[in-house]
Design a protein around this motif. Structure first.
Motif, PDB file in Angstrom:
ATOM      1  N   PHE A  74       0.854  -1.180   0.000  1.00 42.97           N
ATOM      2  CA  PHE A  74       0.000   0.000   0.000  1.00 42.97           C
ATOM      3  C   PHE A  74       0.892   1.233   0.000  1.00 42.97           C
ATOM      4  CE2 PHE A  74       0.185   1.754   4.345  1.00 42.97           C
ATOM      5  CZ  PHE A  74       0.799   0.716   5.028  1.00 42.97           C
ATOM      6  N   ILE A  75       0.314   2.347  -0.454  1.00 44.61           N
ATOM      7  CA  ILE A  75       1.063   3.606  -0.451  1.00 44.61           C
ATOM      8  C   ILE A  75       0.756   4.303   0.870  1.00 44.61           C
ATOM      9  CG2 ILE A  75       1.524   5.756  -1.697  1.00 44.61           C
ATOM     10  CD1 ILE A  75       2.056   3.212  -3.352  1.00 44.61           C
ATOM     11  N   LEU A  76       1.819   4.678   1.547  1.00 44.49           N
ATOM     12  CA  LEU A  76       1.675   5.350   2.836  1.00 44.49           C
ATOM     13  C   LEU A  76       1.989   6.833   2.655  1.00 44.49           C
ATOM     14  CD1 LEU A  76       1.531   5.237   6.014  1.00 44.49           C
ATOM     15  CD2 LEU A  76       3.955   4.648   5.978  1.00 44.49           C
ATOM     16  N   GLY A  79      -0.064   9.032   6.997  1.00 48.70           N
ATOM     17  CA  GLY A  79      -0.759   8.131   7.920  1.00 48.70           C
ATOM     18  C   GLY A  79      -1.850   8.794   8.739  1.00 48.70           C
ATOM     19  N   SER A  80      -2.433   9.868   8.205  1.00 52.51           N
ATOM     20  CA  SER A  80      -3.429  10.595   9.007  1.00 52.51           C
ATOM     21  C   SER A  80      -4.861  10.154   8.706  1.00 52.51           C
ATOM     22  CB  SER A  80      -3.280  12.109   8.809  1.00 52.51           C
ATOM     23  OG  SER A  80      -3.508  12.472   7.467  1.00 52.51           O
ATOM     24  N   ASN A  81      -4.992   9.167   7.819  1.00 56.28           N
ATOM     25  CA  ASN A  81      -6.336   8.622   7.576  1.00 56.28           C
ATOM     26  C   ASN A  81      -6.304   7.101   7.645  1.00 56.28           C
ATOM     27  OD1 ASN A  81      -9.067   9.553   6.940  1.00 56.28           O
ATOM     28  ND2 ASN A  81      -8.863   8.215   5.170  1.00 56.28           N
ATOM     29  N   ALA A 152      -9.688  14.857   0.052  1.00 49.75           N
ATOM     30  CA  ALA A 152      -9.835  15.493   1.373  1.00 49.75           C
ATOM     31  C   ALA A 152     -10.439  16.880   1.227  1.00 49.75           C
ATOM     32  CB  ALA A 152      -8.455  15.593   2.041  1.00 49.75           C
ATOM     33  N   GLY A 153     -11.212  17.271   2.215  1.00 52.36           N
ATOM     34  CA  GLY A 153     -11.851  18.577   2.135  1.00 52.36           C
ATOM     35  C   GLY A 153     -12.072  19.187   3.510  1.00 52.36           C
ATOM     36  N   ALA A 154     -12.259  20.480   3.498  1.00 53.30           N
ATOM     37  CA  ALA A 154     -12.541  21.204   4.741  1.00 53.30           C
ATOM     38  C   ALA A 154     -13.096  22.574   4.371  1.00 53.30           C
ATOM     39  CB  ALA A 154     -11.248  21.367   5.557  1.00 53.30           C
ATOM     40  N   VAL A 307     -12.081   6.465   7.674  1.00 53.10           N
ATOM     41  CA  VAL A 307     -10.662   6.088   7.765  1.00 53.10           C
ATOM     42  C   VAL A 307     -10.471   4.736   7.092  1.00 53.10           C
ATOM     43  CG1 VAL A 307     -10.128   7.313   9.915  1.00 53.10           C
ATOM     44  CG2 VAL A 307     -10.923   4.975  10.020  1.00 53.10           C
ATOM     45  N   GLU A 308      -9.264   4.536   6.589  1.00 46.24           N
ATOM     46  CA  GLU A 308      -8.980   3.277   5.927  1.00 46.24           C
ATOM     47  C   GLU A 308      -8.393   2.307   6.935  1.00 46.24           C
ATOM     48  OE1 GLU A 308      -6.496   1.807   2.071  1.00 46.24           O
ATOM     49  OE2 GLU A 308      -7.186   3.883   2.153  1.00 46.24           O
ATOM     50  N   ILE A 309      -9.000   1.119   7.010  1.00 47.73           N
ATOM     51  CA  ILE A 309      -8.529   0.113   7.976  1.00 47.73           C
ATOM     52  C   ILE A 309      -7.727  -0.930   7.214  1.00 47.73           C
ATOM     53  CG2 ILE A 309      -9.253  -1.616   9.668  1.00 47.73           C
ATOM     54  CD1 ILE A 309     -11.891   0.071   9.906  1.00 47.73           C
TER      55      ILE A 309
HETATM   56  C1  LIG Z   1      -6.348  15.890  13.234  1.00 46.16           C
HETATM   57  C2  LIG Z   1      -6.823  15.485  11.863  1.00 46.16           C
HETATM   58  C3  LIG Z   1      -7.632  16.328  11.134  1.00 46.16           C
HETATM   59  C4  LIG Z   1      -8.084  15.964   9.869  1.00 46.16           C
HETATM   60  N1  LIG Z   1      -8.888  16.825   9.183  1.00 46.16           N
HETATM   61  C5  LIG Z   1      -9.333  16.464   7.959  1.00 46.16           C
HETATM   62  C6  LIG Z   1     -10.174  17.358   7.226  1.00 46.16           C
HETATM   63  O1  LIG Z   1     -10.478  18.462   7.636  1.00 46.16           O
HETATM   64  N2  LIG Z   1     -10.625  16.936   6.015  1.00 46.16           N
HETATM   65  C7  LIG Z   1     -10.290  15.724   5.489  1.00 46.16           C
HETATM   66  O2  LIG Z   1     -10.732  15.396   4.385  1.00 46.16           O
HETATM   67  N3  LIG Z   1      -9.488  14.864   6.171  1.00 46.16           N
HETATM   68  C8  LIG Z   1      -9.005  15.205   7.374  1.00 46.16           C
HETATM   69  N4  LIG Z   1      -8.198  14.350   8.066  1.00 46.16           N
HETATM   70  C9  LIG Z   1      -7.846  13.035   7.482  1.00 46.16           C
HETATM   71  C10 LIG Z   1      -6.543  13.025   6.665  1.00 46.16           C
HETATM   72  O3  LIG Z   1      -5.662  14.046   7.112  1.00 46.16           O
HETATM   73  C11 LIG Z   1      -6.790  13.188   5.165  1.00 46.16           C
HETATM   74  O4  LIG Z   1      -7.584  12.147   4.654  1.00 46.16           O
HETATM   75  C12 LIG Z   1      -5.457  13.222   4.384  1.00 46.16           C
HETATM   76  O5  LIG Z   1      -5.718  13.597   3.075  1.00 46.16           O
HETATM   77  C13 LIG Z   1      -4.718  11.898   4.392  1.00 46.16           C
HETATM   78  O6  LIG Z   1      -3.433  12.122   3.854  1.00 46.16           O
HETATM   79  P1  LIG Z   1      -2.194  11.208   4.283  1.00 46.16           P
HETATM   80  O7  LIG Z   1      -1.017  11.664   3.508  1.00 46.16           O
HETATM   81  O8  LIG Z   1      -2.038  11.206   5.741  1.00 46.16           O
HETATM   82  O9  LIG Z   1      -2.674   9.807   3.730  1.00 46.16           O
HETATM   83  P2  LIG Z   1      -2.581   8.384   4.458  1.00 46.16           P
HETATM   84  O10 LIG Z   1      -3.425   8.398   5.678  1.00 46.16           O
HETATM   85  O11 LIG Z   1      -1.181   7.957   4.620  1.00 46.16           O
HETATM   86  O12 LIG Z   1      -3.279   7.471   3.356  1.00 46.16           O
HETATM   87  C14 LIG Z   1      -4.647   7.654   3.052  1.00 46.16           C
HETATM   88  C15 LIG Z   1      -4.933   6.950   1.716  1.00 46.16           C
HETATM   89  O13 LIG Z   1      -4.234   7.627   0.681  1.00 46.16           O
HETATM   90  C16 LIG Z   1      -3.440   6.696  -0.047  1.00 46.16           C
HETATM   91  N5  LIG Z   1      -2.273   7.417  -0.566  1.00 46.16           N
HETATM   92  C17 LIG Z   1      -1.379   8.168   0.131  1.00 46.16           C
HETATM   93  N6  LIG Z   1      -0.477   8.705  -0.717  1.00 46.16           N
HETATM   94  C18 LIG Z   1      -0.817   8.283  -1.959  1.00 46.16           C
HETATM   95  C19 LIG Z   1      -0.275   8.497  -3.251  1.00 46.16           C
HETATM   96  N7  LIG Z   1       0.829   9.234  -3.454  1.00 46.16           N
HETATM   97  N8  LIG Z   1      -0.890   7.917  -4.314  1.00 46.16           N
HETATM   98  C20 LIG Z   1      -1.999   7.157  -4.140  1.00 46.16           C
HETATM   99  N9  LIG Z   1      -2.554   6.920  -2.938  1.00 46.16           N
HETATM  100  C21 LIG Z   1      -1.966   7.470  -1.870  1.00 46.16           C
HETATM  101  C22 LIG Z   1      -3.100   5.608   0.953  1.00 46.16           C
HETATM  102  O14 LIG Z   1      -2.742   4.413   0.323  1.00 46.16           O
HETATM  103  C23 LIG Z   1      -4.423   5.507   1.679  1.00 46.16           C
HETATM  104  O15 LIG Z   1      -5.320   4.759   0.899  1.00 46.16           O
HETATM  105  C24 LIG Z   1      -7.721  14.706   9.325  1.00 46.16           C
HETATM  106  C25 LIG Z   1      -6.877  13.850  10.061  1.00 46.16           C
HETATM  107  C26 LIG Z   1      -6.433  14.237  11.321  1.00 46.16           C
HETATM  108  C27 LIG Z   1      -5.522  13.324  12.078  1.00 46.16           C
END
Ligand SMILES: Cc1cc2nc3c(=O)[nH]c(=O)nc-3n(C[C@H](O)[C@H](O)[C@H](O)COP(=O)(O)OP(=O)(O)OC[C@H]3O[C@@H](n4cnc5c(N)ncnc54)[C@H](O)[C@@H]3O)c2cc1C
Length: 312
Positions: A74-76, A79-81, A152-154, A307-309
Protein backbone atom coordinates in the motif's frame (compact mmCIF):
# COMPACT_ATOMS: atom_id res chain seq x y z
CA UNK A 1 3.82 -27.80 2.85
CA UNK A 2 3.27 -26.52 6.38
CA UNK A 3 4.22 -22.90 7.01
CA UNK A 4 6.23 -21.99 10.09
CA UNK A 5 7.67 -18.74 11.47
CA UNK A 6 11.14 -19.98 10.44
CA UNK A 7 10.03 -20.54 6.84
CA UNK A 8 8.32 -17.15 6.75
CA UNK A 9 11.51 -15.51 8.03
CA UNK A 10 13.60 -17.27 5.36
CA UNK A 11 11.17 -16.18 2.63
CA UNK A 12 11.34 -12.64 4.06
CA UNK A 13 15.18 -12.74 3.90
CA UNK A 14 15.05 -13.82 0.25
CA UNK A 15 12.62 -11.06 -0.68
CA UNK A 16 14.66 -8.45 1.19
CA UNK A 17 17.82 -9.55 -0.70
CA UNK A 18 15.98 -9.36 -4.02
CA UNK A 19 14.67 -5.88 -3.20
CA UNK A 20 18.21 -4.80 -2.29
CA UNK A 21 19.40 -6.16 -5.65
CA UNK A 22 17.10 -3.97 -7.73
CA UNK A 23 16.98 -0.72 -5.72
CA UNK A 24 19.49 2.11 -5.71
CA UNK A 25 21.48 2.99 -2.58
CA UNK A 26 19.33 6.09 -2.01
CA UNK A 27 16.18 4.07 -1.37
CA UNK A 28 15.34 3.50 2.28
CA UNK A 29 14.46 -0.12 2.99
CA UNK A 30 13.60 -1.43 6.43
CA UNK A 31 12.12 -4.67 7.69
CA UNK A 32 9.49 -5.09 10.40
CA UNK A 33 8.93 -1.36 10.66
CA UNK A 34 6.29 -0.48 13.31
CA UNK A 35 3.48 1.36 11.54
CA UNK A 36 2.44 3.02 14.81
CA UNK A 37 5.40 5.34 14.11
CA UNK A 38 3.83 6.36 10.80
CA UNK A 39 0.18 6.91 11.73
CA UNK A 40 -1.34 9.88 13.54
CA UNK A 41 -3.44 7.49 15.67
CA UNK A 42 -0.13 6.01 16.91
CA UNK A 43 -1.36 2.43 16.59
CA UNK A 44 -0.50 -0.38 14.19
CA UNK A 45 1.82 -3.37 14.14
CA UNK A 46 4.85 -3.86 11.88
CA UNK A 47 4.90 -3.90 8.10
CA UNK A 48 7.18 -6.57 6.60
CA UNK A 49 8.97 -4.15 4.22
CA UNK A 50 9.02 -0.38 4.58
CA UNK A 51 10.30 1.38 1.48
CA UNK A 52 10.99 5.04 0.69
CA UNK A 53 11.97 5.05 -3.00
CA UNK A 54 14.84 7.38 -3.93
CA UNK A 55 13.12 8.45 -7.14
CA UNK A 56 10.40 7.52 -9.64
CA UNK A 57 12.58 4.86 -11.24
CA UNK A 58 12.95 3.00 -7.94
CA UNK A 59 9.24 3.45 -7.25
CA UNK A 60 8.47 1.79 -10.59
CA UNK A 61 10.85 -1.06 -9.73
CA UNK A 62 9.19 -1.59 -6.33
CA UNK A 63 5.71 -1.68 -7.87
CA UNK A 64 6.82 -4.04 -10.62
CA UNK A 65 8.59 -6.36 -8.16
CA UNK A 66 5.56 -6.48 -5.84
CA UNK A 67 3.25 -7.24 -8.77
CA UNK A 68 5.48 -9.99 -10.18
CA UNK A 69 6.11 -11.61 -6.78
CA UNK A 70 2.51 -11.26 -5.57
CA UNK A 71 3.55 -9.07 -2.61
CA UNK A 72 0.70 -6.98 -1.18
CA UNK A 73 1.56 -3.33 -0.82
CA UNK A 74 0.00 0.00 0.00
CA UNK A 75 1.06 3.61 -0.45
CA UNK A 76 1.68 5.35 2.84
CA UNK A 77 1.30 9.11 3.03
CA UNK A 78 1.48 10.81 6.41
CA UNK A 79 -0.76 8.13 7.92
CA UNK A 80 -3.43 10.59 9.01
CA UNK A 81 -6.34 8.62 7.58
CA UNK A 82 -5.13 5.13 8.41
CA UNK A 83 -6.06 2.67 11.12
CA UNK A 84 -3.56 -0.18 11.01
CA UNK A 85 -4.48 -3.32 12.93
CA UNK A 86 -2.27 -4.54 15.77
CA UNK A 87 -0.57 -7.41 13.92
CA UNK A 88 0.56 -5.06 11.17
CA UNK A 89 0.65 -5.53 7.42
CA UNK A 90 2.03 -8.54 5.54
CA UNK A 91 3.73 -7.01 2.55
CA UNK A 92 5.18 -3.60 1.76
CA UNK A 93 4.44 0.00 2.69
CA UNK A 94 5.71 2.37 0.02
CA UNK A 95 6.13 5.91 1.25
CA UNK A 96 7.00 8.93 -0.93
CA UNK A 97 8.77 10.58 2.00
CA UNK A 98 12.03 11.55 0.30
CA UNK A 99 12.45 15.26 -0.55
CA UNK A 100 12.44 14.54 -4.30
CA UNK A 101 8.70 13.79 -4.01
CA UNK A 102 7.92 16.86 -1.89
CA UNK A 103 8.84 19.74 -4.21
CA UNK A 104 6.45 22.67 -4.54
CA UNK A 105 6.83 25.28 -7.29
CA UNK A 106 4.58 28.18 -8.25
CA UNK A 107 4.02 28.75 -11.98
CA UNK A 108 1.60 31.55 -12.81
CA UNK A 109 -1.77 30.74 -11.24
CA UNK A 110 -0.71 27.17 -10.59
CA UNK A 111 1.21 25.32 -7.95
CA UNK A 112 3.04 22.16 -8.96
CA UNK A 113 3.29 19.89 -5.91
CA UNK A 114 4.95 16.54 -5.37
CA UNK A 115 2.70 13.87 -3.88
CA UNK A 116 4.84 13.69 -0.76
CA UNK A 117 4.51 17.40 0.03
CA UNK A 118 2.66 18.32 3.23
CA UNK A 119 -0.67 20.08 2.70
CA UNK A 120 0.37 22.77 5.15
CA UNK A 121 3.44 23.48 3.02
CA UNK A 122 1.21 23.72 -0.07
CA UNK A 123 -1.07 26.25 1.67
CA UNK A 124 1.92 28.30 2.85
CA UNK A 125 3.52 28.34 -0.59
CA UNK A 126 0.17 29.40 -2.12
CA UNK A 127 0.09 32.30 0.33
CA UNK A 128 3.66 33.27 -0.53
CA UNK A 129 2.80 33.18 -4.25
CA UNK A 130 -0.41 35.17 -3.58
CA UNK A 131 -2.66 32.38 -4.84
CA UNK A 132 -6.02 32.21 -3.10
CA UNK A 133 -8.41 29.25 -2.82
CA UNK A 134 -6.02 26.75 -1.20
CA UNK A 135 -6.34 28.02 2.37
CA UNK A 136 -8.59 25.06 3.30
CA UNK A 137 -5.59 22.70 3.02
CA UNK A 138 -3.78 24.44 5.87
CA UNK A 139 -5.09 22.32 8.77
CA UNK A 140 -5.38 18.90 7.11
CA UNK A 141 -2.37 16.94 8.40
CA UNK A 142 -1.83 14.85 5.27
CA UNK A 143 0.28 14.78 2.12
CA UNK A 144 -0.78 15.79 -1.38
CA UNK A 145 -1.00 12.10 -2.39
CA UNK A 146 -3.24 11.23 0.56
CA UNK A 147 -5.43 14.28 -0.06
CA UNK A 148 -5.91 13.27 -3.70
CA UNK A 149 -6.72 9.66 -2.83
CA UNK A 150 -9.21 10.79 -0.15
CA UNK A 151 -10.41 13.89 -2.02
CA UNK A 152 -9.84 15.49 1.37
CA UNK A 153 -11.85 18.58 2.14
CA UNK A 154 -12.54 21.20 4.74
CA UNK A 155 -14.32 24.53 5.13
CA UNK A 156 -16.67 23.78 2.20
CA UNK A 157 -13.92 22.92 -0.30
CA UNK A 158 -12.45 19.63 -1.50
CA UNK A 159 -9.06 18.83 -3.00
CA UNK A 160 -10.28 18.08 -6.53
CA UNK A 161 -12.10 21.45 -6.67
CA UNK A 162 -8.64 22.98 -6.95
CA UNK A 163 -6.88 20.42 -9.17
CA UNK A 164 -5.90 21.08 -12.75
CA UNK A 165 -4.13 17.78 -13.44
CA UNK A 166 -2.41 14.88 -11.69
CA UNK A 167 0.61 12.86 -12.77
CA UNK A 168 0.13 9.21 -11.84
CA UNK A 169 2.06 5.97 -12.12
CA UNK A 170 0.13 2.74 -12.62
CA UNK A 171 1.23 -0.42 -10.85
CA UNK A 172 3.19 -1.50 -13.95
CA UNK A 173 5.29 1.66 -13.70
CA UNK A 174 3.69 3.60 -16.59
CA UNK A 175 3.29 7.33 -16.05
CA UNK A 176 0.35 9.42 -17.34
CA UNK A 177 -1.08 12.88 -16.77
CA UNK A 178 -4.81 12.94 -16.03
CA UNK A 179 -7.32 15.75 -15.62
CA UNK A 180 -9.99 15.42 -12.89
CA UNK A 181 -12.61 14.58 -15.54
CA UNK A 182 -10.51 11.55 -16.51
CA UNK A 183 -10.43 10.32 -12.89
CA UNK A 184 -13.09 8.66 -10.74
CA UNK A 185 -13.65 11.30 -8.06
CA UNK A 186 -16.41 11.49 -5.46
CA UNK A 187 -17.00 12.49 -1.83
CA UNK A 188 -13.88 11.58 0.15
CA UNK A 189 -12.43 9.31 -2.47
CA UNK A 190 -10.67 9.01 -5.79
CA UNK A 191 -11.10 5.50 -7.18
CA UNK A 192 -8.41 6.02 -9.83
CA UNK A 193 -5.80 6.20 -7.06
CA UNK A 194 -6.75 2.76 -5.78
CA UNK A 195 -5.03 1.46 -8.89
CA UNK A 196 -2.25 3.98 -9.33
CA UNK A 197 0.14 6.16 -7.36
CA UNK A 198 -0.15 9.94 -7.44
CA UNK A 199 3.29 11.42 -8.21
CA UNK A 200 2.49 15.10 -8.58
CA UNK A 201 -0.53 17.41 -8.67
CA UNK A 202 -1.03 20.78 -10.26
CA UNK A 203 -3.28 22.96 -8.08
CA UNK A 204 -5.08 25.97 -9.49
CA UNK A 205 -5.40 29.16 -7.48
CA UNK A 206 -6.73 32.62 -8.10
CA UNK A 207 -4.78 35.84 -7.62
CA UNK A 208 -5.38 37.25 -4.16
CA UNK A 209 -3.84 39.63 -1.72
CA UNK A 210 -1.44 37.94 0.71
CA UNK A 211 -3.06 39.60 3.73
CA UNK A 212 -6.48 38.32 2.65
CA UNK A 213 -5.13 34.80 2.30
CA UNK A 214 -3.45 35.06 5.69
CA UNK A 215 -6.71 36.24 7.30
CA UNK A 216 -8.65 33.32 5.78
CA UNK A 217 -6.04 30.84 6.99
CA UNK A 218 -6.18 32.24 10.51
CA UNK A 219 -9.96 32.13 10.60
CA UNK A 220 -10.01 28.50 9.29
CA UNK A 221 -7.40 27.50 11.83
CA UNK A 222 -9.36 29.08 14.71
CA UNK A 223 -12.54 27.33 13.59
CA UNK A 224 -10.74 24.00 13.38
CA UNK A 225 -9.01 24.18 16.75
CA UNK A 226 -12.23 25.30 18.45
CA UNK A 227 -13.87 22.01 17.51
CA UNK A 228 -11.07 19.50 17.07
CA UNK A 229 -9.19 17.51 19.74
CA UNK A 230 -5.41 17.77 19.96
CA UNK A 231 -4.92 14.16 21.14
CA UNK A 232 -3.76 11.63 18.52
CA UNK A 233 -6.54 10.73 16.07
CA UNK A 234 -7.20 9.99 12.40
CA UNK A 235 -9.57 12.91 11.91
CA UNK A 236 -13.20 12.05 11.20
CA UNK A 237 -13.89 8.37 11.69
CA UNK A 238 -17.20 8.26 9.80
CA UNK A 239 -18.42 9.79 6.56
CA UNK A 240 -21.29 12.19 7.10
CA UNK A 241 -24.60 10.42 6.46
CA UNK A 242 -27.08 12.34 4.25
CA UNK A 243 -29.46 13.07 7.15
CA UNK A 244 -27.13 14.45 9.86
CA UNK A 245 -23.39 15.17 10.33
CA UNK A 246 -21.80 12.14 11.97
CA UNK A 247 -20.32 14.24 14.81
CA UNK A 248 -23.72 15.68 15.72
CA UNK A 249 -25.31 12.21 15.56
CA UNK A 250 -22.71 10.79 17.97
CA UNK A 251 -23.33 13.74 20.31
CA UNK A 252 -27.12 13.32 20.13
CA UNK A 253 -26.70 9.63 20.98
CA UNK A 254 -24.79 10.64 24.13
CA UNK A 255 -21.66 8.81 23.06
CA UNK A 256 -19.07 11.55 23.57
CA UNK A 257 -16.54 10.35 26.12
CA UNK A 258 -17.39 6.67 25.54
CA UNK A 259 -14.24 4.65 26.13
CA UNK A 260 -12.75 1.31 25.24
CA UNK A 261 -9.28 0.65 26.69
CA UNK A 262 -7.09 3.59 25.69
CA UNK A 263 -9.50 4.75 22.96
CA UNK A 264 -12.17 7.37 23.57
CA UNK A 265 -14.83 9.22 21.60
CA UNK A 266 -13.59 12.81 21.76
CA UNK A 267 -15.45 15.24 24.04
CA UNK A 268 -14.64 18.08 21.62
CA UNK A 269 -15.90 16.41 18.42
CA UNK A 270 -18.16 13.36 18.28
CA UNK A 271 -16.70 12.14 15.00
CA UNK A 272 -13.16 11.84 16.38
CA UNK A 273 -11.83 8.82 18.24
CA UNK A 274 -8.67 9.69 20.14
CA UNK A 275 -5.84 7.62 21.51
CA UNK A 276 -5.46 8.64 25.14
CA UNK A 277 -2.15 6.78 25.28
CA UNK A 278 -1.73 3.04 25.14
CA UNK A 279 -4.75 2.40 22.89
CA UNK A 280 -4.54 -0.57 20.57
CA UNK A 281 -6.12 -0.81 17.14
CA UNK A 282 -8.43 -3.44 18.66
CA UNK A 283 -9.63 -0.88 21.27
CA UNK A 284 -10.35 1.64 18.53
CA UNK A 285 -12.13 -0.88 16.32
CA UNK A 286 -14.27 -2.06 19.22
CA UNK A 287 -15.22 1.52 20.05
CA UNK A 288 -16.11 2.21 16.40
CA UNK A 289 -18.27 -0.93 16.43
CA UNK A 290 -20.08 0.28 19.56
CA UNK A 291 -20.87 3.66 17.97
CA UNK A 292 -22.05 2.04 14.74
CA UNK A 293 -24.30 -0.36 16.64
CA UNK A 294 -25.89 2.43 18.68
CA UNK A 295 -26.50 4.57 15.54
CA UNK A 296 -28.13 1.58 13.83
CA UNK A 297 -30.32 0.64 16.81
CA UNK A 298 -31.35 4.12 17.95
CA UNK A 299 -31.68 5.91 14.61
CA UNK A 300 -31.57 3.27 11.88
CA UNK A 301 -28.45 4.95 10.42
CA UNK A 302 -25.69 2.82 8.93
CA UNK A 303 -22.51 4.80 9.56
CA UNK A 304 -19.87 4.39 6.89
CA UNK A 305 -16.22 4.45 7.97
CA UNK A 306 -14.04 7.21 6.44
CA UNK A 307 -10.66 6.09 7.77
CA UNK A 308 -8.98 3.28 5.93
CA UNK A 309 -8.53 0.11 7.98
CA UNK A 310 -5.66 -2.11 6.90
CA UNK A 311 -3.56 -4.98 8.18
CA UNK A 312 -4.28 -8.08 10.20
C1 LIG B 1 -6.35 15.89 13.23
C2 LIG B 1 -6.82 15.49 11.86
C3 LIG B 1 -7.63 16.33 11.13
C4 LIG B 1 -8.08 15.96 9.87
N1 LIG B 1 -8.89 16.82 9.18
C5 LIG B 1 -9.33 16.46 7.96
C6 LIG B 1 -10.17 17.36 7.23
O1 LIG B 1 -10.48 18.46 7.64
N2 LIG B 1 -10.62 16.94 6.02
C7 LIG B 1 -10.29 15.72 5.49
O2 LIG B 1 -10.73 15.40 4.39
N3 LIG B 1 -9.49 14.86 6.17
C8 LIG B 1 -9.00 15.20 7.37
N4 LIG B 1 -8.20 14.35 8.07
C9 LIG B 1 -7.85 13.04 7.48
C10 LIG B 1 -6.54 13.03 6.67
O3 LIG B 1 -5.66 14.05 7.11
C11 LIG B 1 -6.79 13.19 5.17
O4 LIG B 1 -7.58 12.15 4.65
C12 LIG B 1 -5.46 13.22 4.38
O5 LIG B 1 -5.72 13.60 3.07
C13 LIG B 1 -4.72 11.90 4.39
O6 LIG B 1 -3.43 12.12 3.85
P1 LIG B 1 -2.19 11.21 4.28
O7 LIG B 1 -1.02 11.66 3.51
O8 LIG B 1 -2.04 11.21 5.74
O9 LIG B 1 -2.67 9.81 3.73
P2 LIG B 1 -2.58 8.38 4.46
O10 LIG B 1 -3.42 8.40 5.68
O11 LIG B 1 -1.18 7.96 4.62
O12 LIG B 1 -3.28 7.47 3.36
C14 LIG B 1 -4.65 7.65 3.05
C15 LIG B 1 -4.93 6.95 1.72
O13 LIG B 1 -4.23 7.63 0.68
C16 LIG B 1 -3.44 6.70 -0.05
N5 LIG B 1 -2.27 7.42 -0.57
C17 LIG B 1 -1.38 8.17 0.13
N6 LIG B 1 -0.48 8.71 -0.72
C18 LIG B 1 -0.82 8.28 -1.96
C19 LIG B 1 -0.28 8.50 -3.25
N7 LIG B 1 0.83 9.23 -3.45
N8 LIG B 1 -0.89 7.92 -4.31
C20 LIG B 1 -2.00 7.16 -4.14
N9 LIG B 1 -2.55 6.92 -2.94
C21 LIG B 1 -1.97 7.47 -1.87
C22 LIG B 1 -3.10 5.61 0.95
O14 LIG B 1 -2.74 4.41 0.32
C23 LIG B 1 -4.42 5.51 1.68
O15 LIG B 1 -5.32 4.76 0.90
C24 LIG B 1 -7.72 14.71 9.33
C25 LIG B 1 -6.88 13.85 10.06
C26 LIG B 1 -6.43 14.24 11.32
C27 LIG B 1 -5.52 13.32 12.08
Amino acid sequence: MESSPEKAALAGDTIAREFAGILSAGTVFRRAEPLAKHTTLRVGGPVDYYIEPADEMDLAKVLDFCRRRGISFFILGRGSNLLVRDLGFRGAAVCLAQPVFAKIAAAGDQLVCGAGARLKAVALEAKRAELGGLEFLEGIPGSVGGALRMNAGAMGAATFDAIDRVRVMDFCGHVAVLTPSEMAVSYRQCGTLKESVALEAVFRGSRADRAEIEARMISFSKKRWASQPSAPSAGCIFKNPASVPAGRLVEELGLKGLRCGGARVSDEHGNFVVNDGGATAADILELIGMVKEKARQARGIELEIEVEIIGE
